[in-house]
Design an enzyme around this catalytic site. Sequence first.
Site, PDB file in Angstrom:
ATOM      1  N   ASN A 250       0.815  -1.214   0.000  1.00  0.00           N
ATOM      2  CA  ASN A 250       0.000   0.000   0.000  1.00  0.00           C
ATOM      3  C   ASN A 250       0.850   1.265   0.000  1.00  0.00           C
ATOM      4  O   ASN A 250       0.311   2.366   0.130  1.00  0.00           O
ATOM      5  CB  ASN A 250      -0.918   0.013   1.234  1.00  0.00           C
ATOM      6  CG  ASN A 250      -2.005  -1.031   1.111  1.00  0.00           C
ATOM      7  OD1 ASN A 250      -2.653  -1.134   0.076  1.00  0.00           O
ATOM      8  ND2 ASN A 250      -2.188  -1.830   2.148  1.00  0.00           N
ATOM      9  N   HIS A 253      -0.401   4.557  -1.349  1.00  0.00           N
ATOM     10  CA  HIS A 253      -1.832   4.409  -1.640  1.00  0.00           C
ATOM     11  C   HIS A 253      -2.763   5.132  -0.675  1.00  0.00           C
ATOM     12  O   HIS A 253      -3.893   5.432  -1.030  1.00  0.00           O
ATOM     13  CB  HIS A 253      -2.212   2.926  -1.713  1.00  0.00           C
ATOM     14  CG  HIS A 253      -1.878   2.336  -3.051  1.00  0.00           C
ATOM     15  ND1 HIS A 253      -0.599   2.293  -3.533  1.00  0.00           N
ATOM     16  CD2 HIS A 253      -2.662   1.813  -4.027  1.00  0.00           C
ATOM     17  CE1 HIS A 253      -0.610   1.737  -4.739  1.00  0.00           C
ATOM     18  NE2 HIS A 253      -1.849   1.444  -5.065  1.00  0.00           N
ATOM     19  N   HIS A 257      -5.059   7.128  -2.899  1.00  0.00           N
ATOM     20  CA  HIS A 257      -6.523   6.927  -2.961  1.00  0.00           C
ATOM     21  C   HIS A 257      -7.254   8.218  -2.625  1.00  0.00           C
ATOM     22  O   HIS A 257      -8.276   8.547  -3.239  1.00  0.00           O
ATOM     23  CB  HIS A 257      -6.957   5.826  -1.996  1.00  0.00           C
ATOM     24  CG  HIS A 257      -6.737   4.447  -2.530  1.00  0.00           C
ATOM     25  ND1 HIS A 257      -6.767   3.328  -1.745  1.00  0.00           N
ATOM     26  CD2 HIS A 257      -6.497   4.003  -3.788  1.00  0.00           C
ATOM     27  CE1 HIS A 257      -6.544   2.247  -2.487  1.00  0.00           C
ATOM     28  NE2 HIS A 257      -6.368   2.639  -3.724  1.00  0.00           N
TER      29      HIS A 257
END
Length: 369
Positions: A250, A253, A257
Site C-alpha cells: 500500500n 496508496h 486513494h
Amino acid sequence: VPESFLVRPSAAEAGWRTRVVVSRGALLQAADAIVVEFPGSRVVVVSDARVARIVTPRFLARLGARGVRALRVTFPAGESHKTRETKAAIEDRLAGAGIGRDAVVAAVGGGVTGDLAGFVAATWHRGLPVVQVPTTLLAMVDASLGGKTAVDTPAGKNLVGAFHHPASLWADADVLDSLPPRAYRSGLAEAVKIAAALDASLFRALERDAAALVARNPDAVEAVVARCLRLKGRVVASDPRESGPRAALNFGHTVGHGIEAASGWRLAHGEAVAIGIVAEARMAERLVGFPAADTERVTALLERFGLPVRAPASLDLEAFVRFAKRDKKGRAGEVRCALPLALGSMPAGRDPTVAVAIRRDILPALRPN
Ligand SMILES: NC(=O)c1ccc[n+]([C@@H]2O[C@H](COP(=O)([O-])OP(=O)(O)OC[C@H]3O[C@@H](n4cnc5c(N)ncnc54)[C@H](O)[C@@H]3O)[C@@H](O)[C@H]2O)c1
C-alpha cells in the site's frame, strides 16, 4: 522470457492457489486452459466495452474454436462504473442466462474489470472460480494477483469487496499494444511502487530499462511483469488477508486513494499513486528515516515515466482529507501509511504501517515549499 509459477499460501491458509503465466500469447493460452481445466462448465467472459471491442474477440474466438460458447458480459469502461450498480447488472445477466454453480468467470480487462468480475465471482452462488486475463500493465503487475476484489461507493474506493483468489492469471505483453498512453503509464507507477517497497534491485532495473519500458519494448515489459508478480506473489502468499506484511504493497496508496477520490476520478489510479508515492516518501524521511536521496530517485524515475509527482493545484484539500480519513488501513480514527525504511526495504515480518497526522505529516508532504 515466458514464466509460469504457482503462488500458494502456507498450510494455515490452504484452500487456494493461483497459477501465474507470463508469456507472449498468454491471452489465447488462457482460453485453451479454461477449456481443459473447467470441462463442461459454462464460461462467463466479463470485459468493459472498450476491451470487448479491442481484445476480447480474440479470446472468444479461441474459446469458440474449442467448442465453447461463452456468455459475454460487457459494462461501460472506467472507474466510475466500478460500482454496486454495475455488479448488480452483471448478476442480472448471469441470472437471465441461468448461470449456476457449474461456471467459471474470465475477467478479460484492466484492474476495474478484474476487481468487478472478481467480486461477482466471489459472491455468485457463494463463489465461482475466476481466471484473470489482465489487459492493462497495471492489472498485469499488480491488480490481477492477490485476490482483492471490490467496488467503489460514493463514500470511498473499494469499500465493498471480498478476498477471492484467481485460479490462474495470464499476462500477455502483446495485448498492451493498444493500451492508451495514460493507462500504460499508470501501470508503470504500480511497478515503481512494488520495486520501491520490496526490491531495490528491481528498482535499479526500472531505472536502467526506463527508456525501453516507455517504448513498450515487449521483452522489457515482460521481464518487469514477471518480477512484479513474483514479488507480489511472495508477499500475498505470506499474508493473504493483509494482517501484516502485505500492507507494504500500500506504499503511496493512502495519499494516492485520497487524491484519486478527491479528483473526482479525473486522475487515473496510477497517476494518483505516483503523487502518493512521492508524498509518502517525504513523510517517510521524517517519520522513519527514509533517505532524502531515495526520494529524489523515486521522483526522477516517475518523471521519466511521464507521471505526475505533485498534487494538482486544483486539488480539493478538504475532500482529500475526508477521503484519506476513510482509508481502510486506518484504525480507531487514525490514518496509517505503509512507509519503507529505504528503497526496497519495508520493516520485515510486521505491519509496516505507521500512524500519521493529516495536518502535520500528510499536508506538508503533499504541498512542499
Ligand atoms: N485488486 C487489486 O489488488 C488492485 C490493485 C491495484 C489496482 N486495482 C484497481 O485497478 C483499477 C485500475 O486498473 P486499470 O488502470 O487497469 O484501469 P481500467 O481497467 O479502467 O483500464 C484502463 C482503460 O484502458 C482500457 N483498456 C484496457 N485494456 C486495454 C487494451 N489492451 N487496449 C486498449 N484499451 C484497454 C480500458 O477499457 C479502460 O478504459 C482501479 O479500480 C484500482 O482500484 C486493484
